[in-house]
Each structure stands twice: as structure tokens, then as C-alpha cells.
Scaffold this motif. Structure first.
Motif, short mmCIF file in Angstrom:
data_model
loop_
_atom_site.label_atom_id
_atom_site.label_comp_id
_atom_site.label_asym_id
_atom_site.label_seq_id
_atom_site.Cartn_x
_atom_site.Cartn_y
_atom_site.Cartn_z
N UNK A 211 0.83 -1.19 0.03
CA UNK A 211 -0.14 0.14 0.13
C UNK A 211 0.99 1.13 0.18
N UNK A 212 2.45 1.14 0.93
CA UNK A 212 2.55 2.74 1.35
C UNK A 212 3.70 2.92 -0.19
N UNK A 213 3.87 1.30 -1.20
CA UNK A 213 4.60 1.54 -2.52
C UNK A 213 4.19 2.80 -3.39
N UNK A 214 2.61 1.50 -3.27
CA UNK A 214 1.62 1.86 -4.03
C UNK A 214 1.46 3.44 -3.56
N UNK A 215 1.13 3.78 -2.48
CA UNK A 215 0.85 5.75 -2.17
C UNK A 215 -0.19 5.27 -1.79
N UNK A 216 -0.59 4.49 -1.73
CA UNK A 216 -2.73 4.99 -0.92
C UNK A 216 -3.27 4.47 0.14
N UNK A 217 -2.74 5.00 1.01
CA UNK A 217 -2.46 5.22 2.26
C UNK A 217 -3.00 6.40 2.19
N UNK A 218 -4.74 6.96 3.23
CA UNK A 218 -4.69 8.61 3.49
C UNK A 218 -5.60 8.46 4.56
#
Length: 151
Positions: free
Chosen positions: A96-103
Motif C-alpha cells: 500500500x505504501x509502495x503504491x501510495x494508497x494509504x490516506x
């Protein structure tokens, strides 16, 4: 991120498998990140991918879903819904962090960290060709399929 190499990763998968991105080179891939198993939006999104799965396969494309849920939760969700594709478990949020989807999201007036519903199309060579963030479920899978057919 489009037109960049997708970050390689390995995650546990339903079906008692291990998924490694590098291992699927030569095939297009849709990765969809979703917040939580068995919730209304995620159920609808998974059902939409299921409905169009044969069309994705015909276009030389596989589909996987990723959330922070456990493999046990994924197995139950997949079985209950009859998903023909695998669900990958990312409880540590590494991918999730690699793809920047945590918000940070607002839920019942409180800020909580969660997955922003997002979809990525990775081409046969391993490059991210398209991304959608903050996805609204209705019509989304059809949009993704239309894009995949252009590859």
C-alpha cells in the motif's frame, strides 16, 4: 506513477499461494486496492471485476485485489462472492505504501488511516500504464477494461 516501472513485491495470496509481481511479466495486470472485505463498496467492486473477468482474460490481463485484511478474511470473502481472481493480504501496508494508497480519511467525524480505493494497470513489461485514485465504484471496472483493451 504512470509510465514508471511498477515496484516489485511479494504478498501472500488466497488459494494458499504467494504472489510475486515479477513472476507475471508477459501479461497485463490490474491491481485494485480496496479498503475492507465484505463492505458494500468493496463487494460491489469485486462483483464488477468478476462480471468482466472473462473480458479481462481475453485482453491478456489478470486481476488481483489488495487490502489490509487477513488471508482468512480474504478466503471467506472470495468464497462468499465467487471471485475468480486472487486477493492479496497486505496487513503491514508495505505494498500500500509502495503504491501510495494509504490516506487519512474521515469516518464518523474522526480521522482514520485507510486505503484510498485505487486501481493500477501494469503492462506486460512491468510498467504502470494507468492509475485511478479516489475511485468511485459505479462504472469504474468498465473504464478500466476499456483502457486495458487499448494496450
Amino acid at each position: 506513477m504512470p509510465n514508471q516501472a511498477a515496484p516489485d513485491f511479494t504478498l501472500p495470496s488466497t488459494g494458499n499461494k504467494t504472489f510475486q509481481l515479477q513472476a507475471i511479466r508477459g501479461k497485463h495486470l490490474v491491481i485494485y486496492f480496496y479498503p475492507k472485505d465484505s463492505t458494500p463498496g468493496c463487494t460491489t467492486e469485486g462483483a464488477d471485476f468478476t462480471q468482466h473477468y472473462a473480458d479481462f482474460q481475453a485482453a491478456g490481463c489478470d486481476v488481483v485485489g489488495i487490502s489490509r485484511d487477513s488471508l482468512k478474511s480474504h478466503e471467506n470473502f472470495k468464497h462468499k462472492m465467487g471471485f475468480p481472481f486472487e486477493l492479496l493480504s497486505d496487513p503491514d501496508e508495505t505494498v500500500c505504501e509502495l503504491f501510495g494508497v494509504m490516506k487519512l480519511k474521515n469516518m464518523y467525524g474522526k480521522q482514520v488511516r485507510g486505503i484510498e480505493r485505487s486501481t493500477f494497470v501494469i503492462d506486460k513489461e512491468g510498467a504502470i500504464r494507468q492509475e485511478w485514485r479516489g475511485v468511485k465504484v459505479p462504472g469504474h471496472v468498465e473504464t478500466v477494461l476499456s483502457f486495458v483493451k487499448t494496450l
